[in-house]
Design a protein around this motif. Structure first.
Motif, PDB file in Angstrom:
ATOM      1  N   LEU A 113       0.838  -1.185   0.000  1.00 30.17           N
ATOM      2  CA  LEU A 113       0.000   0.000   0.000  1.00 30.17           C
ATOM      3  C   LEU A 113       0.886   1.254   0.000  1.00 30.17           C
ATOM      4  CD1 LEU A 113      -2.562  -1.196   2.669  1.00 30.17           C
ATOM      5  CD2 LEU A 113      -3.108  -0.671   0.271  1.00 30.17           C
ATOM      6  N   PRO A 114       0.367   2.382  -0.484  1.00 32.02           N
ATOM      7  CA  PRO A 114       1.177   3.601  -0.488  1.00 32.02           C
ATOM      8  C   PRO A 114       1.693   4.004   0.888  1.00 32.02           C
ATOM      9  CG  PRO A 114      -0.707   3.865  -1.932  1.00 32.02           C
ATOM     10  CD  PRO A 114      -0.911   2.563  -1.210  1.00 32.02           C
ATOM     11  N   ILE A 144       3.842  12.240  -5.120  1.00 27.42           N
ATOM     12  CA  ILE A 144       4.895  11.245  -5.276  1.00 27.42           C
ATOM     13  C   ILE A 144       4.264   9.987  -5.872  1.00 27.42           C
ATOM     14  CG2 ILE A 144       6.605   9.800  -4.093  1.00 27.42           C
ATOM     15  CD1 ILE A 144       6.763  12.000  -1.944  1.00 27.42           C
ATOM     16  N   VAL A 145       4.734   9.592  -7.035  1.00 27.54           N
ATOM     17  CA  VAL A 145       4.183   8.434  -7.743  1.00 27.54           C
ATOM     18  C   VAL A 145       5.247   7.341  -7.796  1.00 27.54           C
ATOM     19  CG1 VAL A 145       3.153   7.573  -9.871  1.00 27.54           C
ATOM     20  CG2 VAL A 145       2.702   9.924  -9.131  1.00 27.54           C
ATOM     21  N   ARG A 146       4.989   6.244  -7.106  1.00 25.52           N
ATOM     22  CA  ARG A 146       5.914   5.097  -7.166  1.00 25.52           C
ATOM     23  C   ARG A 146       5.520   4.187  -8.329  1.00 25.52           C
ATOM     24  NH1 ARG A 146       4.960   4.119  -1.149  1.00 25.52           N
ATOM     25  NH2 ARG A 146       6.495   5.410  -0.067  1.00 25.52           N
ATOM     26  N   GLY A 202       0.513  13.689  -2.152  1.00 24.42           N
ATOM     27  CA  GLY A 202       0.767  12.515  -1.331  1.00 24.42           C
ATOM     28  C   GLY A 202       1.303  11.358  -2.159  1.00 24.42           C
ATOM     29  N   LEU A 203       1.272  10.160  -1.578  1.00 26.09           N
ATOM     30  CA  LEU A 203       1.853   8.963  -2.183  1.00 26.09           C
ATOM     31  C   LEU A 203       0.817   8.181  -2.990  1.00 26.09           C
ATOM     32  CD1 LEU A 203       3.917   7.798   0.894  1.00 26.09           C
ATOM     33  CD2 LEU A 203       4.894   8.366  -1.339  1.00 26.09           C
ATOM     34  N   TRP A 204       1.199   7.841  -4.220  1.00 30.49           N
ATOM     35  CA  TRP A 204       0.338   7.064  -5.114  1.00 30.49           C
ATOM     36  C   TRP A 204       1.186   6.003  -5.794  1.00 30.49           C
ATOM     37  CZ3 TRP A 204      -4.923   8.499  -5.815  1.00 30.49           C
ATOM     38  CH2 TRP A 204      -5.287   9.688  -5.178  1.00 30.49           C
ATOM     39  N   ALA A 261      -6.091   2.772  -4.831  1.00 29.02           N
ATOM     40  CA  ALA A 261      -6.455   4.183  -4.689  1.00 29.02           C
ATOM     41  C   ALA A 261      -6.299   4.929  -6.009  1.00 29.02           C
ATOM     42  CB  ALA A 261      -5.599   4.838  -3.606  1.00 29.02           C
ATOM     43  N   THR A 262      -5.239   4.633  -6.731  1.00 21.87           N
ATOM     44  CA  THR A 262      -4.996   5.292  -8.014  1.00 21.87           C
ATOM     45  C   THR A 262      -6.108   4.958  -9.002  1.00 21.87           C
ATOM     46  OG1 THR A 262      -2.621   5.103  -7.632  1.00 21.87           O
ATOM     47  CG2 THR A 262      -3.327   5.605  -9.871  1.00 21.87           C
TER      48      THR A 262
END
Length: 286
Positions: A113-114, A144-146, A202-204, A261-262
């Protein structure tokens, strides 16, 4: 929107330019004109561009070389991120930064998870995790996109390497006990544009759909390339263990990212095999 892209010459930088939505003015200076490790150069380019969005598509990605020279990786993956993030904040611009599954240790058995805690096991992973922290520290509210296992029809990547080796050799041996998800670079580019358009921060996580080992991926590359005429003769693809192919840097054995989430926000991605087929067809067209 005026979007300034750092790393415009890389495979992601080129894809961002190719997929930019209508109404977005893209400014994509060459690396020689935009040294992101130089504070004065960053300040000058940002002042001239007056962007409303800065996208950092640049990274030091030589995973094994980073083990011997972590300082070089840190200059690009941490220090430069801080400079870009700070410049974006000063310009009152949004900031989007790309990170990696290598921030995790690979010991999970379900998709990360992010908000999962980073625990990198390599110098490259450490610099990318620290780069995420720098983006937050110096901007405040970055996107921030991982992502993972990124490839394109052009440039240096796993697909191009496999095609070259399969054309040269009667057999190739590929690690079968590292699991993740291939990501065709247009998927990542479109995800970044879609999230920035919604003002997401945030983190995605962003990859194509599905799961594969490197061996699975290589077999698919081989079969799709034969079907498209990119390969003119078959090549045996043999599975091996990570222990059979030692490298200076440790790789996560499991790097699948949870994209729920994305996909709930912008819609699901296509399966990696479908994206790979499109990439191979692009290569066949020349």
């Amino acid at each position: 929107m005026i979007a300034l892209i750092a790393g415009s010459g890389g495979q992601l930088g080129r894809a961002l330019q190719a997929t930019a939505p209508a109404g977005v003015t893209v400014i994509a200076p060459a690396e020689a004109e935009f040294d992101i490790t130089d504070a004065d150069a960053v300040a000058s380019v940002v002042a001239d561009a007056r962007p409303t969005l800065i996208i950092n598509a640049a990274a030091y990605t030589a995973v094994d070389k980073a083990e011997a020279d972590e300082a070089a990786a840190r200059r690009v993956n941490v220090n430069a991120v801080g400079l870009l993030a700070a410049a974006a904040r000063t310009a009152h611009a949004a900031f989007a930064h790309v990170s990696t599954d290598f921030v995790f240790d690979g010991t999970a058995h379900t998709p990360y998870l992010p908000d999962a805690a980073p625990n990198p096991v390599s110098a490259y992973g450490r610099t990318k995790a620290d780069g995420e922290a720098a983006a937050v520290e110096f901007h405040g509210h970055p996107l921030i996109v991982r992502t993972a296992w990124v490839y394109a029809a052009n440039g240096a990547n796993f697909v191009r390497t496999m095609l070259r080796l399969m054309a040269e050799r009667a057999e190739v041996r590929v690690v079968a006990d590292q699991i993740g998800t291939p990501t065709h670079v247009p998927t990542l580019a479109r995800t970044i544009w879609a999230l920035t358009a919604k003002g997401s921060t945030g983190l995605w996580h962003a990859t194509d759909a599905g799961v594969a080992s490197w061996y699975d991926f290589a077999v698919a590359i081989h079969d799709e390339a034969l079907a498209a005429g990119v390969l003119v003769r078959p090549c045996r693809v043999l599975p091996i263990r990570t222990a059979d192919y030692p490298t200076p840097a440790r790789r996560p054995s499991y790097g699948v990212l949870d994209k729920t989430a994305t996909w709930n926000s912008i819609g699901p991605a296509r399966h990696w095999r479908d994206e790979l087929r499109d990439c191979i067809k692009e290569i066949a067209r020349g």
